[in-house]
Scaffold this motif. Structure first.
Motif, PDB file in Angstrom:
ATOM      1  N   ARG A  59     -14.807 -38.276 -54.172  1.00 51.35           N
ATOM      2  CA  ARG A  59     -14.449 -38.889 -55.457  1.00 51.35           C
ATOM      3  C   ARG A  59     -12.971 -39.282 -55.471  1.00 51.35           C
ATOM      4  O   ARG A  59     -12.617 -40.364 -55.940  1.00 51.35           O
ATOM      5  CB  ARG A  59     -14.752 -37.936 -56.606  1.00 51.35           C
ATOM      6  N   GLY A  60     -12.116 -38.388 -54.971  1.00 53.66           N
ATOM      7  CA  GLY A  60     -10.688 -38.701 -54.933  1.00 53.66           C
ATOM      8  C   GLY A  60     -10.387 -39.881 -54.029  1.00 53.66           C
ATOM      9  O   GLY A  60      -9.590 -40.761 -54.378  1.00 53.66           O
ATOM     10  N   ALA A  61     -11.028 -39.927 -52.854  1.00 51.95           N
ATOM     11  CA  ALA A  61     -10.814 -41.042 -51.931  1.00 51.95           C
ATOM     12  C   ALA A  61     -11.257 -42.351 -52.564  1.00 51.95           C
ATOM     13  O   ALA A  61     -10.596 -43.396 -52.419  1.00 51.95           O
ATOM     14  CB  ALA A  61     -11.566 -40.791 -50.625  1.00 51.95           C
ATOM     15  N   GLU A  62     -12.365 -42.313 -53.285  1.00 54.48           N
ATOM     16  CA  GLU A  62     -12.851 -43.526 -53.945  1.00 54.48           C
ATOM     17  C   GLU A  62     -11.927 -43.954 -55.079  1.00 54.48           C
ATOM     18  O   GLU A  62     -11.648 -45.146 -55.242  1.00 54.48           O
ATOM     19  CB  GLU A  62     -14.273 -43.291 -54.455  1.00 54.48           C
ATOM     20  N   ARG A  63     -11.452 -43.003 -55.862  1.00 55.39           N
ATOM     21  CA  ARG A  63     -10.522 -43.370 -56.955  1.00 55.39           C
ATOM     22  C   ARG A  63      -9.282 -44.049 -56.402  1.00 55.39           C
ATOM     23  O   ARG A  63      -8.812 -45.051 -56.942  1.00 55.39           O
ATOM     24  CB  ARG A  63     -10.143 -42.126 -57.764  1.00 55.39           C
ATOM     25  N   ARG A  64      -8.741 -43.490 -55.307  1.00 58.91           N
ATOM     26  CA  ARG A  64      -7.537 -44.086 -54.716  1.00 58.91           C
ATOM     27  C   ARG A  64      -7.815 -45.469 -54.144  1.00 58.91           C
ATOM     28  O   ARG A  64      -6.895 -46.288 -54.009  1.00 58.91           O
ATOM     29  CB  ARG A  64      -6.979 -43.159 -53.630  1.00 58.91           C
ATOM     30  N   ALA A  65      -9.070 -45.744 -53.804  1.00 55.92           N
ATOM     31  CA  ALA A  65      -9.446 -47.056 -53.256  1.00 55.92           C
ATOM     32  C   ALA A  65      -9.868 -48.038 -54.339  1.00 55.92           C
ATOM     33  O   ALA A  65     -10.343 -49.133 -54.020  1.00 55.92           O
ATOM     34  CB  ALA A  65     -10.570 -46.879 -52.237  1.00 55.92           C
ATOM     35  N   GLY A  66      -9.736 -47.653 -55.598  1.00 55.07           N
ATOM     36  CA  GLY A  66     -10.000 -48.581 -56.682  1.00 55.07           C
ATOM     37  C   GLY A  66     -11.406 -48.541 -57.248  1.00 55.07           C
ATOM     38  O   GLY A  66     -11.807 -49.468 -57.966  1.00 55.07           O
ATOM     39  N   TYR A  67     -12.153 -47.494 -56.957  1.00 46.43           N
ATOM     40  CA  TYR A  67     -13.499 -47.358 -57.510  1.00 46.43           C
ATOM     41  C   TYR A  67     -13.451 -46.678 -58.872  1.00 46.43           C
ATOM     42  O   TYR A  67     -12.611 -45.816 -59.123  1.00 46.43           O
ATOM     43  CB  TYR A  67     -14.392 -46.537 -56.577  1.00 46.43           C
ATOM     44  N   ARG A  68     -14.384 -47.050 -59.739  1.00 37.94           N
ATOM     45  CA  ARG A  68     -14.614 -46.367 -61.006  1.00 37.94           C
ATOM     46  C   ARG A  68     -15.969 -45.693 -60.941  1.00 37.94           C
ATOM     47  O   ARG A  68     -16.930 -46.275 -60.442  1.00 37.94           O
ATOM     48  CB  ARG A  68     -14.577 -47.357 -62.180  1.00 37.94           C
ATOM     49  N   HIS A  69     -16.056 -44.457 -61.446  1.00 35.53           N
ATOM     50  CA  HIS A  69     -17.286 -43.692 -61.323  1.00 35.53           C
ATOM     51  C   HIS A  69     -18.150 -43.790 -62.568  1.00 35.53           C
ATOM     52  O   HIS A  69     -17.644 -43.866 -63.690  1.00 35.53           O
ATOM     53  CB  HIS A  69     -16.959 -42.227 -61.010  1.00 35.53           C
ATOM     54  N   VAL A  70     -19.458 -43.773 -62.341  1.00 30.54           N
ATOM     55  CA  VAL A  70     -20.438 -43.835 -63.423  1.00 30.54           C
ATOM     56  C   VAL A  70     -21.476 -42.737 -63.198  1.00 30.54           C
ATOM     57  O   VAL A  70     -21.546 -42.123 -62.129  1.00 30.54           O
ATOM     58  CB  VAL A  70     -21.135 -45.208 -63.486  1.00 30.54           C
ATOM     59  N   ARG A 132     -15.637 -52.292 -58.360  1.00 34.29           N
ATOM     60  CA  ARG A 132     -16.155 -51.243 -57.465  1.00 34.29           C
ATOM     61  C   ARG A 132     -16.713 -50.092 -58.305  1.00 34.29           C
ATOM     62  O   ARG A 132     -15.965 -49.409 -58.988  1.00 34.29           O
ATOM     63  CB  ARG A 132     -15.051 -50.754 -56.535  1.00 34.29           C
ATOM     64  N   MET A 133     -18.018 -49.891 -58.214  1.00 28.42           N
ATOM     65  CA  MET A 133     -18.726 -48.902 -59.031  1.00 28.42           C
ATOM     66  C   MET A 133     -19.292 -47.822 -58.111  1.00 28.42           C
ATOM     67  O   MET A 133     -20.048 -48.130 -57.182  1.00 28.42           O
ATOM     68  CB  MET A 133     -19.855 -49.590 -59.798  1.00 28.42           C
ATOM     69  N   ALA A 134     -18.950 -46.566 -58.362  1.00 27.84           N
ATOM     70  CA  ALA A 134     -19.370 -45.470 -57.486  1.00 27.84           C
ATOM     71  C   ALA A 134     -20.073 -44.381 -58.278  1.00 27.84           C
ATOM     72  O   ALA A 134     -19.825 -44.194 -59.470  1.00 27.84           O
ATOM     73  CB  ALA A 134     -18.172 -44.883 -56.746  1.00 27.84           C
ATOM     74  N   GLU A 135     -20.943 -43.657 -57.593  1.00 30.77           N
ATOM     75  CA  GLU A 135     -21.656 -42.542 -58.217  1.00 30.77           C
ATOM     76  C   GLU A 135     -22.116 -41.571 -57.135  1.00 30.77           C
ATOM     77  O   GLU A 135     -22.587 -41.980 -56.071  1.00 30.77           O
ATOM     78  CB  GLU A 135     -22.871 -43.042 -59.003  1.00 30.77           C
ATOM     79  N   LEU A 136     -21.955 -40.285 -57.401  1.00 25.84           N
ATOM     80  CA  LEU A 136     -22.620 -39.250 -56.624  1.00 25.84           C
ATOM     81  C   LEU A 136     -23.863 -38.886 -57.408  1.00 25.84           C
ATOM     82  O   LEU A 136     -23.809 -38.117 -58.366  1.00 25.84           O
ATOM     83  CB  LEU A 136     -21.706 -38.034 -56.442  1.00 25.84           C
ATOM     84  N   GLY A 137     -24.975 -39.474 -57.061  1.00 22.34           N
ATOM     85  CA  GLY A 137     -26.151 -39.362 -57.903  1.00 22.34           C
ATOM     86  C   GLY A 137     -27.395 -38.950 -57.150  1.00 22.34           C
ATOM     87  O   GLY A 137     -27.500 -39.118 -55.926  1.00 22.34           O
ATOM     88  N   GLY A 138     -28.351 -38.425 -57.901  1.00 29.61           N
ATOM     89  CA  GLY A 138     -29.590 -37.975 -57.322  1.00 29.61           C
ATOM     90  C   GLY A 138     -30.586 -39.109 -57.130  1.00 29.61           C
ATOM     91  O   GLY A 138     -30.659 -40.038 -57.940  1.00 29.61           O
ATOM     92  N   MET A 139     -31.340 -39.030 -56.048  1.00 28.99           N
ATOM     93  CA  MET A 139     -32.458 -39.941 -55.820  1.00 28.99           C
ATOM     94  C   MET A 139     -33.536 -39.172 -55.064  1.00 28.99           C
ATOM     95  O   MET A 139     -33.286 -38.088 -54.520  1.00 28.99           O
ATOM     96  CB  MET A 139     -32.030 -41.193 -55.060  1.00 28.99           C
TER      97      MET A 139
END
Length: 425
Positions: A59-70, A132-139
């Protein structure tokens, strides 16, 4: 696959296991129960600590790369997957629909349709792109019981997923940036890919019938790989149903190859969901959708890390990062205070009290812990600790504050190094 840590032969001999399934259970990281079902492991406290550290890192690496989490639901109407194409191309790997209030809902097999809907819910200008949209989500995947095993092949998956909505001219740069994120993550994790694969469609597969779309996306991904300077192989029959992909391959302890990370350029789903943005000319334009997963599923990533490190994880990832060992009961209170200071500073620390055995026995029991802080009468008198590193090195007694600061800095840096300078032998 050889173990990366620890380097001492005695530890390596005792911790090397055939694969992550045996070692993960012996280290109390995860387990299964018939009442939960095949392919549905549960995480024990130490495994949950590893998983949490891994998730926070990405999550931190993605935030620093300009991603927003949903966050998005793990259920969706059957109609959603009919639009995306999953129902016609992928339904054999999906769980059956559930009837709910006159509608049919499905456990999602991927996150991309949900992210397409989130993007579609708002109007977008070209000035916002790339978005850039990111999520740690279940599937969920309806895997056959015969292929399930440990953490590598499961039915409930926590995926590190992201989708980048961008212009055609931005797509290649976004895909290259994703490959760089993968490279940096592997460095922090101590993971080495066995190869990069350009996964292409093959004969007989269920693929979207749009030759022009496949040609464009294949050309873009080939250019991304060529410009990134990584050696790769083109393999037919491994593409997603909607487009080709770059797969980063790893191998388990038995030499079996699997995919951990992926990058895809998708023209299909933006069309299916009628996605658009307003261009500089004031007209509607179709975005390109770049799919990418840096560490793939958390389950498969942890399985691989167990095997690579034989349970001796990098300090930032270890379930217990520091164990405090008072030599006698006379140092017990000071040791307990040091543990509390560690926890207050965000470190995962535990106390190994004298009633747990001799000092030598406690040191050996904690042999997979990166740092052991020994407090004897001399150290207690000066608020010092004598540090033992997991690889067998012993440091001169140092002020406790200095030790915690140096360990904290190494943990924050997500390095595989145990110490940041010369250490005594």
């Amino acid at each position: 696959m050889p173990c990366g840590h620890p380097s001492r032969a005695d530890v390596r001999e005792e911790t090397t296991m055939p694969d992550h399934r045996k070692l993960g259970r012996e280290l109390d990281l995860f387990d299964t129960d018939p009442l939960m079902g095949a392919g549905l492991p549960y995480w024990l406290p130490d495994g949950a600590a590893v998983r949490h550290a891994l998730e926070e890192y990405i999550r931190g690496a993605e935030r620093r790369a300009g991603y927003r989490h949903v966050y998005s639901p793990v259920l969706g109407k059957r109609e959603l997957y009919e639009i995306s194409g999953h129902w016609s191309h992928y339904s054999d790997d999906m769980f059956p629909p559930m009837d709910l209030g006159g509608e049919q809902v499905v456990l999602r097999p991927s996150l991309c349709p949900h992210h397409a809907l989130i993007y579609r819910s708002r109007s977008h200008s070209h000035r916002e792109l790339p978005l850039r949209m990111a999520e740690l989500g279940g599937m969920y995947r309806s895997e056959l019981s015969g292929v399930l095993g440990g953490l590598t092949r499961v039915r409930a998956i926590q995926l590190n997923d992201a989708h980048i909505f961008c212009t055609l001219g931005q797509a290649a740069d976004e895909a290259r940036a994703a490959l760089e994120l993968i490279r940096r993550a592997y460095e922090a994790l101590g993971v080495r890919p066995v190869r990069y694969r350009l996964s292409l469609p093959g004969p007989g597969g269920k693929y979207v019938a749009d030759p022009g779309m496949w040609q464009r996306s294949c050309a873009l991904l080939t250019d991304v790989l060529d410009r990134s300077g990584v050696a790769y192989e083109a393999v037919e029959g491994e593409a997603a149903f909607y487009g080709p992909k770059i797969d980063v391959q790893i191998a388990d302890s038995a030499g079996r190859e699997t995919t951990l990370s992926t990058v895809q350029i998708d023209f299909h789903q933006p069309e299916q969901f009628d996605l658009d943005y307003i261009g500089p000319d004031g007209a509607r334009h179709r975005p390109v959708m770049v799919h990418r997963s840096i560490i793939g599923s958390v389950e498969r990533a942890v399985a691989h890390l167990i095997e690579v490190h034989c349970g001796a994880f990098p300090a930032w990832l270890a379930p217990t990062q520091l164990v405090v060992l008072p030599v006698s009961d006379g140092q017990l209170d000071q040791a307990a205070r040091l543990v509390r200071r560690c926890v207050d500073q965000g470190l995962r620390a535990e106390l190994a009290a004298p009633d747990q055995g001799t000092l030598a026995a406690r040191v050996r029991a904690a042999r997979l812990v990166p740092y052991q802080a020994v407090i004897g009468a001399k150290e207690a008198a000066h608020d010092h600790v004598a540090v033992r590193l997991r690889d067998g090195r012993r440091l001169d007694a140092l002020p406790a504050d200095e030790v915690l600061a140096r360990i904290g800095a190494l943990v924050s840096a997500h390095t595989t190094e145990l110490w940041d300078g010369d250490a005594a032998g």
